[in-house]
Design a protein around this motif. Structure first.
Motif, PDB file in Angstrom:
ATOM      1  N   SER A  90      15.137   7.535   0.596  1.00 26.68           N
ATOM      2  CA  SER A  90      15.838   8.646  -0.305  1.00 26.68           C
ATOM      3  C   SER A  90      17.043   7.982  -0.836  1.00 26.68           C
ATOM      4  N   ASP A  91      17.336   8.672  -2.035  1.00 25.22           N
ATOM      5  CA  ASP A  91      18.741   8.136  -2.697  1.00 25.22           C
ATOM      6  C   ASP A  91      19.587   9.187  -2.039  1.00 25.22           C
ATOM      7  N   GLU A  92      21.076   8.720  -2.251  1.00 22.88           N
ATOM      8  CA  GLU A  92      22.023   9.772  -1.635  1.00 22.88           C
ATOM      9  C   GLU A  92      22.758  10.435  -2.583  1.00 22.88           C
ATOM     10  N   ASP A  93      22.233  10.944  -4.002  1.00 23.25           N
ATOM     11  CA  ASP A  93      22.830  11.791  -4.556  1.00 23.25           C
ATOM     12  C   ASP A  93      22.247  13.334  -4.312  1.00 23.25           C
ATOM     13  N   GLU A  94      22.681  14.011  -5.080  1.00 22.74           N
ATOM     14  CA  GLU A  94      22.486  15.475  -4.918  1.00 22.74           C
ATOM     15  C   GLU A  94      20.903  15.938  -5.242  1.00 22.74           C
ATOM     16  N   ASP A  95      20.387  14.997  -6.085  1.00 23.77           N
ATOM     17  CA  ASP A  95      19.309  15.222  -6.362  1.00 23.77           C
ATOM     18  C   ASP A  95      18.081  14.665  -5.399  1.00 23.77           C
ATOM     19  N   CYS A  96      18.458  14.102  -4.630  1.00 24.15           N
ATOM     20  CA  CYS A  96      17.578  13.342  -3.334  1.00 24.15           C
ATOM     21  C   CYS A  96      16.395  12.786  -4.059  1.00 24.15           C
ATOM     22  N   ILE A  97      16.656  12.025  -4.995  1.00 25.07           N
ATOM     23  CA  ILE A  97      15.379  11.252  -5.440  1.00 25.07           C
ATOM     24  C   ILE A  97      14.790  10.203  -4.707  1.00 25.07           C
ATOM     25  N   TYR A  98      13.655  10.167  -4.563  1.00 25.81           N
ATOM     26  CA  TYR A  98      12.852   9.269  -3.802  1.00 25.81           C
ATOM     27  C   TYR A  98      12.238   8.057  -4.559  1.00 25.81           C
ATOM     28  N   PHE A  99      12.342   6.772  -3.645  1.00 26.00           N
ATOM     29  CA  PHE A  99      11.816   5.826  -4.826  1.00 26.00           C
ATOM     30  C   PHE A  99      11.075   4.872  -3.436  1.00 26.00           C
ATOM     31  N   HIS A 100      10.089   4.123  -3.928  1.00 22.83           N
ATOM     32  CA  HIS A 100       9.438   3.357  -2.929  1.00 22.83           C
ATOM     33  C   HIS A 100       9.465   1.649  -3.423  1.00 22.83           C
ATOM     34  N   SER A 101       9.747   1.077  -2.395  1.00 28.38           N
ATOM     35  CA  SER A 101       9.597  -0.452  -2.499  1.00 28.38           C
ATOM     36  C   SER A 101       8.306  -1.113  -1.901  1.00 28.38           C
ATOM     37  N   VAL A 102       7.922  -1.960  -2.545  1.00 28.80           N
ATOM     38  CA  VAL A 102       6.448  -2.564  -2.093  1.00 28.80           C
ATOM     39  C   VAL A 102       6.695  -3.734  -1.536  1.00 28.80           C
ATOM     40  N   ASP A 103       6.230  -4.225  -0.385  1.00 33.62           N
ATOM     41  CA  ASP A 103       6.578  -5.519   0.232  1.00 33.62           C
ATOM     42  C   ASP A 103       4.736  -5.900   0.748  1.00 33.62           C
ATOM     43  N   TYR A 104       4.587  -6.965  -0.136  1.00 34.87           N
ATOM     44  CA  TYR A 104       3.356  -7.515   0.051  1.00 34.87           C
ATOM     45  C   TYR A 104       3.320  -8.623   1.079  1.00 34.87           C
ATOM     46  N   THR A 105       4.261  -8.832   1.660  1.00 39.19           N
ATOM     47  CA  THR A 105       4.207 -10.082   2.590  1.00 39.19           C
ATOM     48  C   THR A 105       3.125 -10.044   3.433  1.00 39.19           C
ATOM     49  N   VAL A 106       2.893  -9.019   4.231  1.00 39.33           N
ATOM     50  CA  VAL A 106       2.049  -8.955   5.236  1.00 39.33           C
ATOM     51  C   VAL A 106       0.500  -9.104   4.683  1.00 39.33           C
ATOM     52  N   PRO A 107      -0.027  -8.138   3.709  1.00 41.85           N
ATOM     53  CA  PRO A 107      -1.292  -8.156   3.246  1.00 41.85           C
ATOM     54  C   PRO A 107      -1.515  -9.816   2.559  1.00 41.85           C
ATOM     55  N   ILE A 108      -0.470 -10.316   2.115  1.00 39.66           N
ATOM     56  CA  ILE A 108      -0.749 -11.474   1.301  1.00 39.66           C
ATOM     57  C   ILE A 108      -0.729 -12.481   2.348  1.00 39.66           C
ATOM     58  N   SER A 109      -0.182 -12.583   3.485  1.00 39.10           N
ATOM     59  CA  SER A 109      -0.381 -13.259   4.710  1.00 39.10           C
ATOM     60  C   SER A 109      -1.676 -13.333   5.244  1.00 39.10           C
ATOM     61  N   ASN A 110      -2.125 -12.023   5.610  1.00 38.11           N
ATOM     62  CA  ASN A 110      -3.578 -11.626   6.015  1.00 38.11           C
ATOM     63  C   ASN A 110      -4.612 -12.104   5.117  1.00 38.11           C
ATOM     64  N   THR A 111      -4.513 -11.767   4.072  1.00 37.96           N
ATOM     65  CA  THR A 111      -5.702 -12.390   2.825  1.00 37.96           C
ATOM     66  C   THR A 111      -5.825 -13.642   2.928  1.00 37.96           C
ATOM     67  N   SER A 112      -4.660 -14.440   2.731  1.00 35.99           N
ATOM     68  CA  SER A 112      -4.611 -15.954   2.884  1.00 35.99           C
ATOM     69  C   SER A 112      -5.189 -16.348   4.192  1.00 35.99           C
ATOM     70  N   LEU A 113      -4.983 -15.997   5.242  1.00 29.81           N
ATOM     71  CA  LEU A 113      -5.548 -16.383   6.618  1.00 29.81           C
ATOM     72  C   LEU A 113      -7.182 -16.174   6.485  1.00 29.81           C
ATOM     73  N   LEU A 114      -7.424 -14.827   5.993  1.00 29.71           N
ATOM     74  CA  LEU A 114      -9.069 -14.784   5.968  1.00 29.71           C
ATOM     75  C   LEU A 114      -9.818 -15.534   5.084  1.00 29.71           C
ATOM     76  N   ILE A 115      -9.233 -15.920   3.912  1.00 31.43           N
ATOM     77  CA  ILE A 115      -9.823 -16.640   3.038  1.00 31.43           C
ATOM     78  C   ILE A 115     -10.055 -18.087   3.546  1.00 31.43           C
TER      79      ILE A 115
END
Length: 259
Positions: A90-115
């Motif tokens: 959550s942002d700290e401003d008065e509107d409390c805007i939410y944003f998301h960050s995407v971390d692909y590290t784990v799915p990339i690692s798992n996919t690489s491992l399985l392939i």
């Protein structure tokens, strides 16, 4: 796996229960590999731990462990894409805007491992790319893979190739053509990894050979394959098309502006 047992403990259990234990499913139809991929919390040595456990499980479960589906029709590979990897803040401003960050590290690692393991166990043959492409996959399943192609699959394939011997390559573009991948997947894969154009399969066939054999249309990716291949050769586009059997209609003819 689910309760964080040590590798030694799991190894001893597997030695006793063998394939019957490894292939056993829970109430959701998930086998031991599905559960392993859902390992939480992630330990510091996560990747090494996952690989060690995967080696133990596939020693008895083999290729079947990699290709079984759960109640949601997900193989372990597809399950990699369904594990949440989006964090919300959550942002700290008065509107409390939410944003998301995407971390692909784990799915990339798992996919690489399985392939990698799928290639080792020859799942679905050379053009199956370790189970990435399957003759029994549903349209939905293949759609999930294509949806995650740029963010997860291609980076995972890069990791897989870095671990292969220097004289071994994956026929990724050939597999895309044979498996009738969407045009944008073929085009953007060439754009992102142009070196794939010079990766031959075990029979010495390049992507342009397979594209010609399957009569890939000029606007469906043949144009990009021909142009990328020509850029690595010291010859003309016309010569390359003739040498590799690119059909005249909707192919070689386009080199001359379609006339």
């Amino acid at each position: 796996c689910e309760y964080g047992a040590s590798i030694d403990t799991i190894s001893k259990l597997v030695e006793v229960g063998r394939n019957e234990l490894v292939l056993a499913k829970d109430k959701n139809g998930s086998n031991s590999l599905h559960i392993l991929l859902d390992f939480k919390p992630l330990p510091p040595n996560y990747t090494l731990l996952q690989k060690a456990l995967l080696d133990i499980l596939t020693q008895y479960g083999g290729a079947k462990l990699l290709t079984e589906t759960n109640a949601w029709d997900n193989t372990p590979l597809l399950y990699c894409f369904n594990i949440p990897h989006v964090s919300f803040d959550s942002d700290e401003d008065e509107d409390c805007i939410y944003f998301h960050s995407v971390d692909y590290t784990v799915p990339i690692s798992n996919t690489s491992l399985l392939i990698s393991k799928g290639i080792e166990l020859q799942v679905e043959g050379e053009y199956g790319i370790g189970g990435l492409f399957s003759s029994i996959s549903s349209q939905r399943a293949q759609g999930v893979i294509y949806k995650n192609w740029y963010d997860i699959v291609l980076p995972a394939l890069r990791q897989v190739m870095m671990k292969l011997s220097h004289d071994r390559h994956l026929p990724i573009l050939q597999a895309l053509v044979v498996n009738k991948a969407p045009t944008d997947i073929i085009k953007r894969t060439i754009s992102r990894f142009s070196e794939f154009i010079n990766f031959a399969d075990s029979f010495g066939r390049y992507p342009i050979d397979i594209a010609a054999r399957h009569k890939l249309a000029w606007d469906d990716g043949m144009k990009e394959i021909v142009e990328a291949f020509v850029s690595t050769q010291q010859t003309t586009t016309f010569h390359v098309c003739i040498k590799h059997g690119v059909p005249w209609e909707n192919g070689t003819k386009e080199v001359f502006g379609g006339n």
